[in-house]
Design a protein around this motif. Structure first.
Motif, short mmCIF file in Angstrom:
data_model
loop_
_atom_site.label_atom_id
_atom_site.label_comp_id
_atom_site.label_asym_id
_atom_site.label_seq_id
_atom_site.Cartn_x
_atom_site.Cartn_y
_atom_site.Cartn_z
N SER A 198 30.35 31.19 41.26
CA SER A 198 29.88 31.82 40.74
C SER A 198 31.02 32.83 41.79
O SER A 198 30.82 32.79 42.60
CB SER A 198 28.51 31.84 40.09
N ALA A 199 31.51 33.88 41.04
CA ALA A 199 31.79 35.80 41.72
C ALA A 199 30.27 35.89 42.02
O ALA A 199 29.72 36.47 40.83
CB ALA A 199 32.84 35.79 41.26
N VAL A 200 30.09 36.82 43.07
CA VAL A 200 29.14 37.21 43.58
C VAL A 200 29.94 39.43 44.12
O VAL A 200 30.69 38.50 44.82
CB VAL A 200 28.26 36.65 44.29
N SER A 201 30.31 40.15 43.52
CA SER A 201 29.83 41.17 44.07
C SER A 201 29.52 42.35 44.28
O SER A 201 28.13 42.39 44.20
CB SER A 201 30.98 41.86 42.71
N GLY A 202 29.34 42.96 44.41
CA GLY A 202 29.00 44.24 45.36
C GLY A 202 28.03 43.52 46.99
O GLY A 202 27.07 44.47 47.24
N VAL A 203 29.08 43.06 47.22
CA VAL A 203 28.16 42.59 49.05
C VAL A 203 28.50 43.25 49.68
O VAL A 203 29.37 43.87 50.39
CB VAL A 203 28.78 41.02 49.09
#
Length: 332
Positions: A138-143
């Motif tokens: 899973s790609a997680v953005s806004g980290v």
């Protein structure tokens, strides 16, 4: 994906007004089936590995029989915020991700929830299974990069499908990750980011193999069936095929319209470019935003292009009439 029986699933819609799902048979060209979608303003479609089921995520998750259009499942496990969907290659699981920051795993046959994982550090923006279905990425953005920096980044997490346990957290990209793909042998993982990079990792050891840079941002990536080539669609309407072993550009494919027109369509909120390989690796399909048919004409043309993946020769262009600046937002 482009299924063995030459079906391509396309999602047509404008951001904020998703319209319909169309299924094309590229041997006959016209859409062979059109299904009402309805839902939120961002969505994806996915075929099961045997192409007997077609899933759609757009607020809710729905599963259809692509031959008849019969609805098989309707799931609302993300509280109306489902945005991404993927079938496991073994056909057992249906994974979805939503704006509620969760990734959910359901039994594909019944829709019964088996696992839920909450992303604490950002929003999931893409999901993909390994070929053996034992891992899910899973790609997680806004980290957040660090306290007080005000900067955000993105990373990719690779988990054990059955338990949700994190195997690797793959870092290095500094903007939203729009697409991820795992090679057919499960050894490599690629991620496309708005920071204009595609990163390729060793999925078994969590090490970076290549960082591919371009002037334009990649919006979609897909491995070939042998795993040695990586196709990428870019926001300027072009597509490139990269040699995975060397990190060098092998083929450049150009879109059917001008860069200026495509960028204008993207800035108007009409979606991004999407790309996928056929199962046998012989063809590439790319879909893009709707483009104006001309002054005074309210109808727009979204398009789906098919290329020979080895030579880069164009085989077919399917034009699909959309209204109000629509687009093909996802293909499978």
């Amino acid at each position: 994906r482009v299924a063995c029986e030459s079906r391509i699933g396309g999602l047509q819609g404008r951001l904020g007004d998703i319209g319909e799902i169309s299924v094309w048979d590229i041997t006959t060209h016209p859409a062979s089936l059109t299904l009402p979608a309805g839902g939120l303003n961002s969505a994806s479609v996915a075929f099961s590995h045997d192409s007997r089921r077609l899933a759609f995520a757009g607020g809710v998750v729905k599963v259809f029989d692509p031959a008849t259009g019969v609805e098989l499942l309707s799931l609302n496990q993300h509280g109306g915020s489902a945005r991404f969907v993927s079938f496991s290659p073994d056909g057992r699981w249906l994974a979805s991700a939503g704006d509620d920051r969760t990734i959910k795993l359901c039994h594909a046959a019944t829709g019964e929830e088996a696992l839920a994982v909450r992303e604490q550090d950002g929003h999931p923006t893409a999901i993909a299974f390994s070929p053996d279905s034992k891992r899910i990425a899973s790609a997680v953005s806004g980290v957040r990069e660090g306290a007080g920096t005000g900067r955000s980044a993105a990373h990719v997490k690779l988990r054990v499908t059955a338990t949700g346990r994190v195997l690797w957290t793959l870092q290095g990209q500094r903007a939203l990750v729009r697409s991820i793909s795992i090679s057919p042998d499960g050894k490599r993982l690629a991620a496309a980011s708005d920071d204009t990079t595609i990163m390729i990792w060793d999925a078994l050891r969590g090490k970076v193999l290549h960082t591919l840079r371009d002037r334009s941002s990649p919006s979609s990536v897909a491995f070939s069936s042998d795993g040695w080539r990586l196709a990428a669609a870019y926001s300027d309407g072009s597509a490139k095929v990269w040699d995975v072993a060397t990190g060098q550009n092998a083929i450049t494919l150009h879109g059917q319209t001008s860069t200026k027109s495509l960028l204008r369509s993207l800035s108007d909120g009409r979606g991004a470019m999407n790309i996928t390989y056929s199962h046998d690796g012989k063809r590439l399909a790319m879909a893009g935003p709707g483009l104006s048919s001309g002054a005074g004409n309210t109808g727009d043309q979204a398009y789906l292009r098919i290329w020979d993946a080895t030579t880069g020769d164009e085989l077919l262009t399917l034009k699909h009439r959309v209204t109000g600046g629509g687009s093909i937002g996802s293909i499978a």
